[in-house]
Motif scaffolding. Structure first.
Motif, PDB file in Angstrom:
ATOM      1  N   THR A 191       1.561  -1.355   8.299  1.00 41.32           N
ATOM      2  CA  THR A 191       2.703  -1.107   7.420  1.00 41.32           C
ATOM      3  C   THR A 191       3.414  -2.402   7.031  1.00 41.32           C
ATOM      4  OG1 THR A 191       4.126  -0.671   9.332  1.00 41.32           O
ATOM      5  CG2 THR A 191       3.078   1.217   8.296  1.00 41.32           C
ATOM      6  N   GLU A 192       3.360  -3.409   7.891  1.00 39.41           N
ATOM      7  CA  GLU A 192       4.014  -4.679   7.577  1.00 39.41           C
ATOM      8  C   GLU A 192       3.452  -5.299   6.302  1.00 39.41           C
ATOM      9  OE1 GLU A 192       4.532  -9.127   9.565  1.00 39.41           O
ATOM     10  OE2 GLU A 192       4.047  -7.398  10.841  1.00 39.41           O
ATOM     11  N   GLN A 193       2.170  -5.060   6.027  1.00 39.41           N
ATOM     12  CA  GLN A 193       1.542  -5.647   4.845  1.00 39.41           C
ATOM     13  C   GLN A 193       2.012  -5.002   3.543  1.00 39.41           C
ATOM     14  OE1 GLN A 193      -0.577  -8.299   4.777  1.00 39.41           O
ATOM     15  NE2 GLN A 193      -0.167  -8.503   6.960  1.00 39.41           N
ATOM     16  N   LEU A 194       2.549  -3.794   3.632  1.00 43.35           N
ATOM     17  CA  LEU A 194       2.922  -3.072   2.415  1.00 43.35           C
ATOM     18  C   LEU A 194       4.013  -3.799   1.630  1.00 43.35           C
ATOM     19  CD1 LEU A 194       2.924   0.591   3.801  1.00 43.35           C
ATOM     20  CD2 LEU A 194       1.125  -0.558   2.489  1.00 43.35           C
ATOM     21  N   ALA A 195       4.897  -4.492   2.319  1.00 43.47           N
ATOM     22  CA  ALA A 195       5.993  -5.183   1.644  1.00 43.47           C
ATOM     23  C   ALA A 195       5.514  -6.365   0.808  1.00 43.47           C
ATOM     24  CB  ALA A 195       7.013  -5.660   2.676  1.00 43.47           C
ATOM     25  N   TYR A 196       4.280  -6.792   1.032  1.00 44.20           N
ATOM     26  CA  TYR A 196       3.759  -7.963   0.328  1.00 44.20           C
ATOM     27  C   TYR A 196       2.910  -7.586  -0.892  1.00 44.20           C
ATOM     28  CZ  TYR A 196       5.333 -10.480   4.443  1.00 44.20           C
ATOM     29  OH  TYR A 196       6.097 -11.007   5.455  1.00 44.20           O
ATOM     30  N   ILE A 197       2.729  -6.302  -1.124  1.00 46.51           N
ATOM     31  CA  ILE A 197       1.966  -5.864  -2.292  1.00 46.51           C
ATOM     32  C   ILE A 197       2.822  -6.040  -3.540  1.00 46.51           C
ATOM     33  CG2 ILE A 197       0.865  -3.878  -3.408  1.00 46.51           C
ATOM     34  CD1 ILE A 197       0.205  -2.818  -0.608  1.00 46.51           C
ATOM     35  N   ARG A 198       2.240  -6.650  -4.558  1.00 53.08           N
ATOM     36  CA  ARG A 198       3.006  -6.985  -5.763  1.00 53.08           C
ATOM     37  C   ARG A 198       2.474  -6.296  -7.024  1.00 53.08           C
ATOM     38  NH1 ARG A 198       6.035  -7.935  -2.459  1.00 53.08           N
ATOM     39  NH2 ARG A 198       7.100  -9.902  -1.916  1.00 53.08           N
ATOM     40  N   VAL A 199       1.704  -5.241  -6.852  1.00 56.09           N
ATOM     41  CA  VAL A 199       1.167  -4.517  -8.010  1.00 56.09           C
ATOM     42  C   VAL A 199       1.481  -3.031  -7.841  1.00 56.09           C
ATOM     43  CG1 VAL A 199      -0.682  -6.178  -8.468  1.00 56.09           C
ATOM     44  CG2 VAL A 199      -1.101  -4.271  -6.882  1.00 56.09           C
ATOM     45  N   PRO A 200       1.487  -2.272  -8.936  1.00 59.26           N
ATOM     46  CA  PRO A 200       1.746  -0.829  -8.836  1.00 59.26           C
ATOM     47  C   PRO A 200       0.701  -0.124  -7.977  1.00 59.26           C
ATOM     48  CG  PRO A 200       1.886  -1.563 -11.110  1.00 59.26           C
ATOM     49  CD  PRO A 200       1.313  -2.704 -10.333  1.00 59.26           C
ATOM     50  N   VAL A 201       1.136   0.942  -7.317  1.00 62.49           N
ATOM     51  CA  VAL A 201       0.282   1.694  -6.400  1.00 62.49           C
ATOM     52  C   VAL A 201       0.292   3.165  -6.789  1.00 62.49           C
ATOM     53  CG1 VAL A 201      -0.062   2.408  -3.992  1.00 62.49           C
ATOM     54  CG2 VAL A 201       0.754   0.093  -4.501  1.00 62.49           C
ATOM     55  N   LEU A 202      -0.887   3.768  -6.766  1.00 64.48           N
ATOM     56  CA  LEU A 202      -1.016   5.226  -6.858  1.00 64.48           C
ATOM     57  C   LEU A 202      -1.587   5.719  -5.544  1.00 64.48           C
ATOM     58  CD1 LEU A 202      -1.188   8.032  -8.274  1.00 64.48           C
ATOM     59  CD2 LEU A 202      -3.486   7.361  -9.027  1.00 64.48           C
ATOM     60  N   ILE A 203      -0.912   6.669  -4.911  1.00 62.50           N
ATOM     61  CA  ILE A 203      -1.439   7.313  -3.710  1.00 62.50           C
ATOM     62  C   ILE A 203      -1.868   8.727  -4.073  1.00 62.50           C
ATOM     63  CG2 ILE A 203      -0.949   8.137  -1.381  1.00 62.50           C
ATOM     64  CD1 ILE A 203       1.006   5.868  -1.045  1.00 62.50           C
ATOM     65  N   VAL A 204      -3.125   9.044  -3.801  1.00 61.09           N
ATOM     66  CA  VAL A 204      -3.675  10.379  -4.013  1.00 61.09           C
ATOM     67  C   VAL A 204      -3.990  10.960  -2.641  1.00 61.09           C
ATOM     68  CG1 VAL A 204      -5.511  11.748  -5.063  1.00 61.09           C
ATOM     69  CG2 VAL A 204      -4.697   9.670  -6.213  1.00 61.09           C
ATOM     70  N   GLN A 205      -3.407  12.099  -2.328  1.00 54.33           N
ATOM     71  CA  GLN A 205      -3.647  12.711  -1.018  1.00 54.33           C
ATOM     72  C   GLN A 205      -3.705  14.226  -1.135  1.00 54.33           C
ATOM     73  OE1 GLN A 205      -1.741  10.877   2.301  1.00 54.33           O
ATOM     74  NE2 GLN A 205      -1.572  12.762   3.479  1.00 54.33           N
ATOM     75  N   GLY A 206      -4.613  14.825  -0.392  1.00 53.47           N
ATOM     76  CA  GLY A 206      -4.672  16.270  -0.335  1.00 53.47           C
ATOM     77  C   GLY A 206      -3.602  16.818   0.596  1.00 53.47           C
ATOM     78  N   GLU A 207      -3.000  17.930   0.206  1.00 52.26           N
ATOM     79  CA  GLU A 207      -1.971  18.533   1.059  1.00 52.26           C
ATOM     80  C   GLU A 207      -2.528  18.934   2.417  1.00 52.26           C
ATOM     81  OE1 GLU A 207      -0.148  21.788  -0.990  1.00 52.26           O
ATOM     82  OE2 GLU A 207       1.247  20.492  -2.085  1.00 52.26           O
TER      83      GLU A 207
END
Length: 269
Positions: A191-207
């Motif tokens: 999770t620490e790496q998430l703060a360093y992402i600098r591009v848009p993100v799409l998360i696709v997940q099944g319920e």
């Protein structure tokens, strides 16, 4: 290099199978797809073709070492195997195929690798991330499902099914399953790496994802400073591309269109 429709790349002493669909990296943006923990080129089926058709992008899929027709890996895998893929292998692969404008599309382990890459590389060629059924930390529900997979492999027909796709199914399965069920893997957390992402993100997940809960989405929304779009799909579990293909493809196509527009990237005619 001039990419053929399929073939092998040699990276760090491993022979990695690949398949290329649609326009090549010098002609259009490329969506690079990273498979799940037991996936490979073949297990994507015709989904890469549909992604290319829906987006106008080229689509590059490959099997990581230990999977599909790629060369095997030494077991046991280090528990940092996803970090190694993101920081050592993927950068070389992107350079080798001549990627100039790309989106990373990762599924499960592949999504974790994509997130790790984006969080540790300032890559001006990267326009966005599509993370399908991602893992950013371990959850009890996921570990339990992975333990069930071991039982199915040892006493059921899972090994026979995987043997259709992987030339060394034991290498593929053990490399993934043994790492996730190692007690020390409970501490795995990116999770620490998430703060360093600098591009848009799409998360696709099944319920109904049996390997992870919406807590994975929530931590990304909380930790990322970049825009995070979410497609939480009913009727889907851990493989939305097979369980809810139309909704998955629509989400991917819409997100990709926005990435192309925001970056001024032209799709293939």
């Amino acid at each position: 290099m001039q990419l053929a429709d399929s073939g092998f790349l040699s990276i760090d002493g491993h022979s990695l199978e690949y398949r290329m669909v649609g326009p090549r990296p010098d002609a259009a943006p490329t969506i690079v797809m990273l498979h799940e923990g037991l996936g490979c080129v073949g297990l994507w089926g015709d989904f890469p073709d549909k992604v290319s058709e829906a987006t106008g992008c080229g689509v590059f899929v490959y099997s990581r070492a230990g999977y599909g027709q790629s060369s095997p890996v030494k077991l046991p895998r280090p528990l940092t195997y996803m970090h190694i893929e993101a920081r050592e292998v993927l950068p070389k692969l992107l350079d080798m195929i001549g990627a100039r404008r790309h989106i990373l599309f990762g599924h499960s382990d592949g999504a974790s690798i994509a997130a790790l890459y984006a969080g540790s590389h300032q890559d001006h060629r990267l326009g966005g991330l599509i993370l399908m059924a991602p893992h950013f930390f371990t959850e009890d529900v996921g570990i339990a499902a992975i333990a069930e997979a071991r039982q199915a492999y040892e006493t059921g027909d899972l090994r026979a099914k995987l043997a259709r796709w992987h030339k060394d199914p034991d290498n593929a399965f053990r490399g993934w399953n043994d790492a996730w069920l190692d007690p020390d893997f409970r501490k795995w957390d990116i999770t620490e790496q998430l703060a360093y992402i600098r591009v848009p993100v799409l998360i696709v997940q099944g319920e109904g994802d049996q390997y992870g809960t919406v807590a994975q989405i929530e931590v990304a929304e909380r930790e990322c400073y970049c825009p995070v779009d979410v497609a939480l799909l009913s009727g889907a579990k851990h493989s939305p591309q097979r369980e809810a293909p139309e909704a998955t493809l629509a989400a991917v196509a819409d997100f990709t269109a926005h990435v192309l527009a925001n970056n001024g990237w032209e799709r293939a005619a």
